[in-house]
Design a protein around this motif. Structure first.
Motif, PDB file in Angstrom:
ATOM      1  N   GLN A 279      11.694 -14.330  23.478  1.00 59.40           N
ATOM      2  CA  GLN A 279      11.301 -13.432  22.387  1.00 59.40           C
ATOM      3  C   GLN A 279      11.003 -14.232  21.127  1.00 59.40           C
ATOM      4  O   GLN A 279      11.785 -15.080  20.716  1.00 59.40           O
ATOM      5  N   ASN A 280       9.887 -13.940  20.518  1.00 55.37           N
ATOM      6  CA  ASN A 280       9.463 -14.618  19.302  1.00 55.37           C
ATOM      7  C   ASN A 280       9.993 -13.897  18.068  1.00 55.37           C
ATOM      8  O   ASN A 280       9.952 -12.674  17.976  1.00 55.37           O
ATOM      9  N   PHE A 281      10.512 -14.669  17.109  1.00 49.88           N
ATOM     10  CA  PHE A 281      11.030 -14.114  15.860  1.00 49.88           C
ATOM     11  C   PHE A 281       9.919 -13.442  15.069  1.00 49.88           C
ATOM     12  O   PHE A 281       8.831 -13.987  14.912  1.00 49.88           O
ATOM     13  N   ARG A 282      10.231 -12.254  14.570  1.00 56.77           N
ATOM     14  CA  ARG A 282       9.336 -11.529  13.663  1.00 56.77           C
ATOM     15  C   ARG A 282      10.137 -11.161  12.417  1.00 56.77           C
ATOM     16  O   ARG A 282      11.130 -10.430  12.508  1.00 56.77           O
ATOM     17  N   ALA A 283       9.718 -11.669  11.284  1.00 56.77           N
ATOM     18  CA  ALA A 283      10.438 -11.380  10.038  1.00 56.77           C
ATOM     19  C   ALA A 283      10.321  -9.902   9.693  1.00 56.77           C
ATOM     20  O   ALA A 283       9.270  -9.285   9.881  1.00 56.77           O
ATOM     21  N   LYS A 284      11.424  -9.344   9.194  1.00 56.31           N
ATOM     22  CA  LYS A 284      11.461  -7.926   8.854  1.00 56.31           C
ATOM     23  C   LYS A 284      11.822  -7.765   7.377  1.00 56.31           C
ATOM     24  O   LYS A 284      12.642  -8.519   6.851  1.00 56.31           O
ATOM     25  N   PRO A 285      11.222  -6.784   6.722  1.00 53.44           N
ATOM     26  CA  PRO A 285      11.591  -6.540   5.324  1.00 53.44           C
ATOM     27  C   PRO A 285      13.052  -6.104   5.224  1.00 53.44           C
ATOM     28  O   PRO A 285      13.660  -5.649   6.191  1.00 53.44           O
ATOM     29  N   LEU A 297       2.187 -17.594  18.030  1.00 48.65           N
ATOM     30  CA  LEU A 297       1.945 -17.306  19.449  1.00 48.65           C
ATOM     31  C   LEU A 297       1.982 -18.579  20.279  1.00 48.65           C
ATOM     32  O   LEU A 297       2.504 -18.585  21.395  1.00 48.65           O
ATOM     33  N   ASP A 298       1.427 -19.684  19.748  1.00 44.89           N
ATOM     34  CA  ASP A 298       1.474 -20.943  20.503  1.00 44.89           C
ATOM     35  C   ASP A 298       2.909 -21.372  20.773  1.00 44.89           C
ATOM     36  O   ASP A 298       3.214 -21.944  21.822  1.00 44.89           O
ATOM     37  N   GLU A 299       3.808 -21.120  19.804  1.00 39.49           N
ATOM     38  CA  GLU A 299       5.224 -21.452  20.009  1.00 39.49           C
ATOM     39  C   GLU A 299       5.773 -20.673  21.201  1.00 39.49           C
ATOM     40  O   GLU A 299       6.483 -21.215  22.058  1.00 39.49           O
ATOM     41  N   LEU A 300       5.457 -19.385  21.246  1.00 37.58           N
ATOM     42  CA  LEU A 300       5.959 -18.546  22.327  1.00 37.58           C
ATOM     43  C   LEU A 300       5.355 -18.957  23.662  1.00 37.58           C
ATOM     44  O   LEU A 300       6.067 -19.069  24.669  1.00 37.58           O
ATOM     45  N   VAL A 301       4.063 -19.191  23.681  1.00 37.87           N
ATOM     46  CA  VAL A 301       3.391 -19.557  24.933  1.00 37.87           C
ATOM     47  C   VAL A 301       3.959 -20.869  25.474  1.00 37.87           C
ATOM     48  O   VAL A 301       4.248 -20.999  26.679  1.00 37.87           O
ATOM     49  N   ALA A 302       4.128 -21.846  24.591  1.00 35.60           N
ATOM     50  CA  ALA A 302       4.696 -23.122  25.054  1.00 35.60           C
ATOM     51  C   ALA A 302       6.115 -22.938  25.559  1.00 35.60           C
ATOM     52  O   ALA A 302       6.517 -23.547  26.566  1.00 35.60           O
ATOM     53  N   THR A 303       6.895 -22.087  24.883  1.00 35.33           N
ATOM     54  CA  THR A 303       8.272 -21.854  25.315  1.00 35.33           C
ATOM     55  C   THR A 303       8.303 -21.187  26.683  1.00 35.33           C
ATOM     56  O   THR A 303       9.128 -21.542  27.548  1.00 35.33           O
ATOM     57  N   VAL A 304       7.436 -20.213  26.924  1.00 33.57           N
ATOM     58  CA  VAL A 304       7.359 -19.563  28.235  1.00 33.57           C
ATOM     59  C   VAL A 304       7.026 -20.592  29.307  1.00 33.57           C
ATOM     60  O   VAL A 304       7.653 -20.636  30.381  1.00 33.57           O
ATOM     61  N   ALA A 305       6.033 -21.432  29.046  1.00 30.80           N
ATOM     62  CA  ALA A 305       5.605 -22.408  30.056  1.00 30.80           C
ATOM     63  C   ALA A 305       6.721 -23.414  30.350  1.00 30.80           C
ATOM     64  O   ALA A 305       6.976 -23.756  31.516  1.00 30.80           O
ATOM     65  N   VAL A 306       7.394 -23.898  29.297  1.00 28.43           N
ATOM     66  CA  VAL A 306       8.491 -24.846  29.523  1.00 28.43           C
ATOM     67  C   VAL A 306       9.639 -24.157  30.250  1.00 28.43           C
ATOM     68  O   VAL A 306      10.253 -24.730  31.166  1.00 28.43           O
ATOM     69  N   ALA A 307       9.935 -22.919  29.877  1.00 30.31           N
ATOM     70  CA  ALA A 307      10.997 -22.186  30.572  1.00 30.31           C
ATOM     71  C   ALA A 307      10.676 -22.031  32.051  1.00 30.31           C
ATOM     72  O   ALA A 307      11.564 -22.134  32.900  1.00 30.31           O
ATOM     73  N   LEU A 323       5.400  -7.550  20.995  1.00 30.79           N
ATOM     74  CA  LEU A 323       5.561  -8.532  19.919  1.00 30.79           C
ATOM     75  C   LEU A 323       4.447  -9.572  19.890  1.00 30.79           C
ATOM     76  O   LEU A 323       4.559 -10.568  19.178  1.00 30.79           O
ATOM     77  N   VAL A 324       3.360  -9.357  20.662  1.00 34.41           N
ATOM     78  CA  VAL A 324       2.344 -10.417  20.784  1.00 34.41           C
ATOM     79  C   VAL A 324       0.939  -9.941  20.437  1.00 34.41           C
ATOM     80  O   VAL A 324      -0.040 -10.618  20.746  1.00 34.41           O
ATOM     81  N   ASP A 325       0.828  -8.787  19.818  1.00 38.62           N
ATOM     82  CA  ASP A 325      -0.476  -8.315  19.330  1.00 38.62           C
ATOM     83  C   ASP A 325      -1.553  -8.326  20.406  1.00 38.62           C
ATOM     84  O   ASP A 325      -2.694  -8.739  20.163  1.00 38.62           O
ATOM     85  N   GLY A 326      -1.201  -7.877  21.582  1.00 38.26           N
ATOM     86  CA  GLY A 326      -2.193  -7.722  22.643  1.00 38.26           C
ATOM     87  C   GLY A 326      -2.584  -8.986  23.373  1.00 38.26           C
ATOM     88  O   GLY A 326      -3.478  -8.954  24.232  1.00 38.26           O
ATOM     89  N   GLU A 327      -1.943 -10.108  23.073  1.00 38.14           N
ATOM     90  CA  GLU A 327      -2.312 -11.379  23.729  1.00 38.14           C
ATOM     91  C   GLU A 327      -1.617 -11.515  25.078  1.00 38.14           C
ATOM     92  O   GLU A 327      -0.962 -12.513  25.376  1.00 38.14           O
ATOM     93  N   TYR A 328      -1.793 -10.498  25.912  1.00 35.21           N
ATOM     94  CA  TYR A 328      -1.080 -10.477  27.190  1.00 35.21           C
ATOM     95  C   TYR A 328      -1.559 -11.577  28.132  1.00 35.21           C
ATOM     96  O   TYR A 328      -0.769 -12.173  28.879  1.00 35.21           O
ATOM     97  N   VAL A 350      15.109  -2.033  18.225  1.00 36.55           N
ATOM     98  CA  VAL A 350      15.372  -3.333  17.622  1.00 36.55           C
ATOM     99  C   VAL A 350      14.167  -3.796  16.808  1.00 36.55           C
ATOM    100  O   VAL A 350      14.296  -4.455  15.782  1.00 36.55           O
ATOM    101  N   ASN A 351      12.967  -3.432  17.281  1.00 30.10           N
ATOM    102  CA  ASN A 351      11.728  -3.769  16.579  1.00 30.10           C
ATOM    103  C   ASN A 351      10.910  -2.484  16.385  1.00 30.10           C
ATOM    104  O   ASN A 351       9.836  -2.326  16.969  1.00 30.10           O
ATOM    105  N   PRO A 352      11.414  -1.538  15.597  1.00 31.01           N
ATOM    106  CA  PRO A 352      10.763  -0.220  15.525  1.00 31.01           C
ATOM    107  C   PRO A 352       9.355  -0.273  14.954  1.00 31.01           C
ATOM    108  O   PRO A 352       8.563   0.645  15.186  1.00 31.01           O
ATOM    109  N   GLU A 353       9.060  -1.342  14.217  1.00 34.82           N
ATOM    110  CA  GLU A 353       7.722  -1.452  13.636  1.00 34.82           C
ATOM    111  C   GLU A 353       6.679  -1.911  14.656  1.00 34.82           C
ATOM    112  O   GLU A 353       5.481  -1.956  14.357  1.00 34.82           O
ATOM    113  N   ARG A 354       7.138  -2.250  15.861  1.00 35.61           N
ATOM    114  CA  ARG A 354       6.231  -2.764  16.903  1.00 35.61           C
ATOM    115  C   ARG A 354       6.225  -1.784  18.071  1.00 35.61           C
ATOM    116  O   ARG A 354       7.083  -1.836  18.954  1.00 35.61           O
TER     117      ARG A 354
END
Length: 861
Positions: A279-285, A297-307, A323-328, A350-354
């Motif tokens: 899960q990628n961190f998303r700052a919340k107000p 997104l590159d951070e998340l993609v690299a983390t998925v691949a390494v995992a 949490l990825v703005d449609g970049e499925y 947990v992420n009601p804005e998404r």
């Protein structure tokens, strides 16, 4: 917290990146440093990394029998309470009582609110009820404690359990529980009411928890060591478990890699992590971390691949699609094979804005990437197919109603329907090899290991890395000085001196045993005692996974058996006829055994033979009964006492050091829980024995710690009747067959342990018992000259040690035990369980039959 607070992270060299990418392409196991390098892959390097990760994922799907399939769970999100004792600096889920009141909400969702959400979800075809809540809110908020008290719940876990049962019974949805940090006992309470559970690890970077300003500072449940212990307890309890990482909260690439390797270690050890969420961190107000940048997104993609490379092809990886703005497509290309829970009804609280993506759109995007989307259940298909011990029998019918036979995925035509959830009312019907107590001496056991040997105990190879260290060498001078202290006053032995004596050999060992024998003579005299007793092991069906136990069987194994209540009572009556004063009753943790069965067993014996002393139910069985009935340990023991329980055996102790316990056992109770059970029993007037099993993967330092702990309990409670030495029987023990344990203690070890038990427990526990079952007559006689004063009992049908490979039979006559005492030059007498005088009528009955049940009175089935 600002991103610049993270330690400096030097960029990898071009050569380092090329080397790591090549190793990933070649399928070579990565180390932490290489994983940290690959987490920084970008551009063409990231494409290369993702391509190799996708190949690993595809191989895993092929092996699992679902090539080209990406899964998801159709769920409803039930935020049972938004109160939490933690103060995570990025969280908007947790709130405070005042805000809840102003919004017109209670401290917890009411049962009606919970069931309304679940029913509406079932009507839309959802099959999972994701129950999420804050950690132990009653520990921080008096309002939460007041709410629980007013509604009749001891704690939040009790409310989670109650709501899970109602969801199962009234809607048919499968609860997936996320209550935060759980204890081993909590897992036992919740496993019978859920299909699966979960808790994010988030990170193993301790500084993010310990340092002021860190995202987890002030949050006791976010300490990495605590969360890793939860993951291990889930594995020990055979709970299908979801975990994962939250990336971009200030951790370094190396720390992120270390977190992945920590998850891999737990997954390999217990085979219980069903899914990892990246899960990628998303700052919340309105949070302390509102100014910190989102994880790119590159951070998340690299983390998925390494995992994917670290966890391997069999792992199931998920990245939340909202949490990825449609970049499925990028996530699929990096190696995910699951979209997690997606709800057509409830928001991601947990992420009601998404908002969740529409399931149809997710399916279209998956298809565009070459994958067919299939619905799964809250419990992953591999665990559905495995069944026991991963699925509790009480939940199994609910899962089967929704699962597709063969694949374990969700049935496309299944309609969730409420089904009864209930504890079994009686012991399972008698079946199997119920004459094992006799035929074990003649025909032996059917095989040297149970059918699920390769699975039920966890991963053998990972255990080798956890073996305790070697014992330090002791100098002769240390032993001489320690012997002088022991001879003068054994209560003054310090730990270094005691360790020196545990290593004594040759003339020093002889001197140690003479001193112990003198202490024994002064403490309890010369008389050797024994009890005329019958063991009744009412079932050997068990899925706990104790790696030293050769008695436990799967219910389908050739040597498995279960006795009925009548058969238990018949055995007790037969024992009474031949002079027994005690029955000792223990059994496996049978998955179909109701928590009240223990009460019924004790009551059945007392109803048939009112004068029989019921010595029964190990601390593990006590915890099993308490968790299955929903009673506290104290209340369960009180009810057991009222049903006829007199004393409990202090077995299930093995070594009271979790370093050793978690090698010896997979799912047994922790040392602290064992202490809680016996201490509570003593407080209620239920006395117990105490035991130590030694000679496997332990060291003298563990023996010392164990004996010191028992002495401390005895000082507080005075409830121990005796200490029983239990040498490890290796022959058929799984941990020995797997090449991990040594082949039991040596004769030197046995003499040293008995002698040191006498010295270290002096003034605390007067009676030291040796085991003829494990040592034979000659070995037991030798221990009587080393500080022991008791021979245990006639037993009449000892099967546990015999299944393990003991060659000394399953019963002894009174004459046999008298001969052992006489070989040591000592007088002897029969005793009661609590070392009192035996009535003349009982002594006469025992002598008339010689306490030798199997030859005198065959058991009729």
């Amino acid at each position: 917290m600002d991103a610049t607070d993270a330690p400096h992270q030097p960029a990898p060299t071009a050569n380092g990146m090329r080397r790591a990418l090549r190793r990933a392409r070649d399928g070579v196991a990565l180390d932490v440093a290489e994983a940290a390098v690959l987490l920084q892959a970008r551009g063409e390097d990231l494409k290369d990394l993702c391509a190799s990760a996708a190949r690993v994922r595809d191989a895993g799907l092929e092996a699992a029998g679902r090539p080209g399939v990406i899964t998801y769970s159709k769920s409803v999100f039930i935020p049972l309470t938004r109160l939490c004792r933690d103060k995570c600096h990025y969280c908007t889920f947790a709130t405070v009582p005042g805000k809840l009141r102003r919004a017109g909400h209670g401290m917890f969702m009411s049962p009606d609110e919970v069931l309304d959400v679940a029913r509406r979800g079932a009507a839309l075809g959802c099959k999972e009820a994701l129950i999420t809540l804050g950690d132990k809110p009653e520990d921080r908020w008096p309002e939460a404690r007041e709410w629980l008290d007013a509604h009749g719940y001891d704690d939040t876990v009790a409310y989670v359990r109650a709501m899970s049962i109602r969801i199962l019974e009234e809607t048919g949805l499968l609860p997936h529980l996320n209550p935060g940090v759980l204890s081993w006992t909590d897992f036992q309470r919740l496993k019978p009411v859920s299909a699966s559970m979960g808790m994010m690890l988030e990170t193993t970077a301790t500084r993010l928890w310990s340092e002021p300003g860190g995202p987890h500072h002030g949050s006791p449940d976010k300490e990495p060591a605590v969360r890793l212990r939860v993951l291990e307890d889930a594995g020990r309890s055979s709970v299908p478990f979801t975990s994962g990482l939250l990336i971009g909260i200030g951790e370094t690439y190396e720390e992120r890699a270390q977190s992945l390797f920590a998850l891999r270690r737990v997954a390999r050890a217990y085979h219980g992590i069903q899914e990892l969420i990246l899960q990628n961190f998303r700052a919340k107000p309105d949070t302390a971390m509102r100014g910190m940048p989102d994880a790119e997104l590159d951070e998340l993609v690299a983390t998925v691949a390494v995992a994917r490379h670290v966890m391997g092809p069999a792992a199931c990886l998920q990245a939340p699609p909202n949490l990825v703005d449609g970049e499925y497509a990028r996530l699929i290309g990096a190696g995910v094979d699951d979209w997690g829970g997606v709800s057509p009804l409830t928001p991601d609280h947990v992420n009601p804005e998404r908002p969740w993506p529409q399931i149809e759109r997710l399916a279209e995007q998956s298809a565009a990437a070459g994958f067919r989307m299939r619905e799964r259940l809250a419990i992953y298909p591999e665990y559905v197919r495995r069944g026991e011990p991963w699925l509790d029998p009480r939940v199994l019918p609910h899962v089967r109603a929704l699962a597709e036979p063969g694949t374990g995925l969700a049935r496309e035509d299944a309609v969730p329907t409420g089904r009864p959830w209930q504890e079994p009312e009686d012991l399972p019907a008698s079946y199997g090899r119920t004459d094992l107590h006799r035929t074990i001496d003649t025909e032996g056991r059917t095989g040297d290991r149970r059918a699920d040997f390769d699975d039920v105990y966890g991963d053998w190879e990972s255990l080798r890395e956890r073996l305790p260290g070697a014992a330090p060498e002791r100098l002769p001078g240390d032993v001489r000085a320690a012997l002088a202290v022991a001879a003068d006053d054994p209560t003054k032995l310090d730990d270094d001196q005691a360790l020196a004596l545990f290593h004594a050999d040759g003339p020093a060992l002889d001197a140690l045993c003479r001193i112990a024998d003198d202490v024994r003579r002064d403490a309890v005299g010369d008389t050797v005692t024994y009890c005329v007793t019958r063991n009744i092991n009412f079932t050997n069906v068990c899925y706990t996974g104790c790696r030293f136990c050769a008695f436990a069987q799967r219910r389908t194994d050739a040597d498995a058996y279960t006795l009925s209540l009548q058969q238990v009572a018949d055995r007790a009556a037969q024992a009474w006829e031949v002079g027994a004063t005690e029955v000792c009753m223990q059994g496996g943790i049978h998955p179909d055994l109701p928590g009240t069965a223990y009460f019924d067993i004790a009551r059945a014996v007392k109803d048939r033979v009112p004068g029989m002393h019921v010595h029964a139910f190990s601390p593990m069985e006590v915890v099993n009964g308490a968790t299955r009935t929903g009673l506290s340990i104290r209340d369960w023991l009180q009810q057991a006492k009222e049903a006829g329980l007199d004393t409990i055996p202090g077995t299930a102790a093995e070594i009271l050091d979790d370093e050793v316990r978690w090698v010896l056992t997979k799912g047994k109770l922790p040392a602290a829980t064992w202490v809680e059970v016996v201490s509570t029993a003593h407080e209620l007037g239920i006395r117990s024995s105490s035991t130590m099993m030694y000679g496997h993967v332990d060291t003298p330092a563990h023996w010392l710690g164990h004996l010191r702990l028992l002495a401390g309990i005895q000082q507080r409670t005075g409830g121990f009747t005796e200490f029983v030495t239990l040498p490890f029987i290796h022959t058929n023990a799984p941990v020995y067959l797997a090449g991990i344990a040594r082949p039991g203690p040596t004769t030197r070890d046995n003499r040293a342990v008995v002698a040191m038990a006498r010295l270290l427990l002096h003034t605390h526990i007067p009676n030291i018992q040796t085991s003829w079952v494990k040592l034979g007559a000659e070995g037991a006689a030798e221990m009587l000259s080393s500080g022991a004063n008791d021979l245990g009992g006639t037993l009449m049908e000892e099967t546990i040690s015999r299944m393990a490979g003991s060659a000394y039979g399953s019963h002894k006559s009174i004459r046999d035990l008298a001969a052992i005492a006489e070989a040591a030059g000592r007088p002897h007498r029969q005793r009661t369980t609590t070392y009192g005088e035996v009535p003349a009528e009982r002594r006469a009955a025992a002598l008339a039959s010689d306490g030798h049940l199997p030859e005198l009175l065959p058991v009729l089935e």
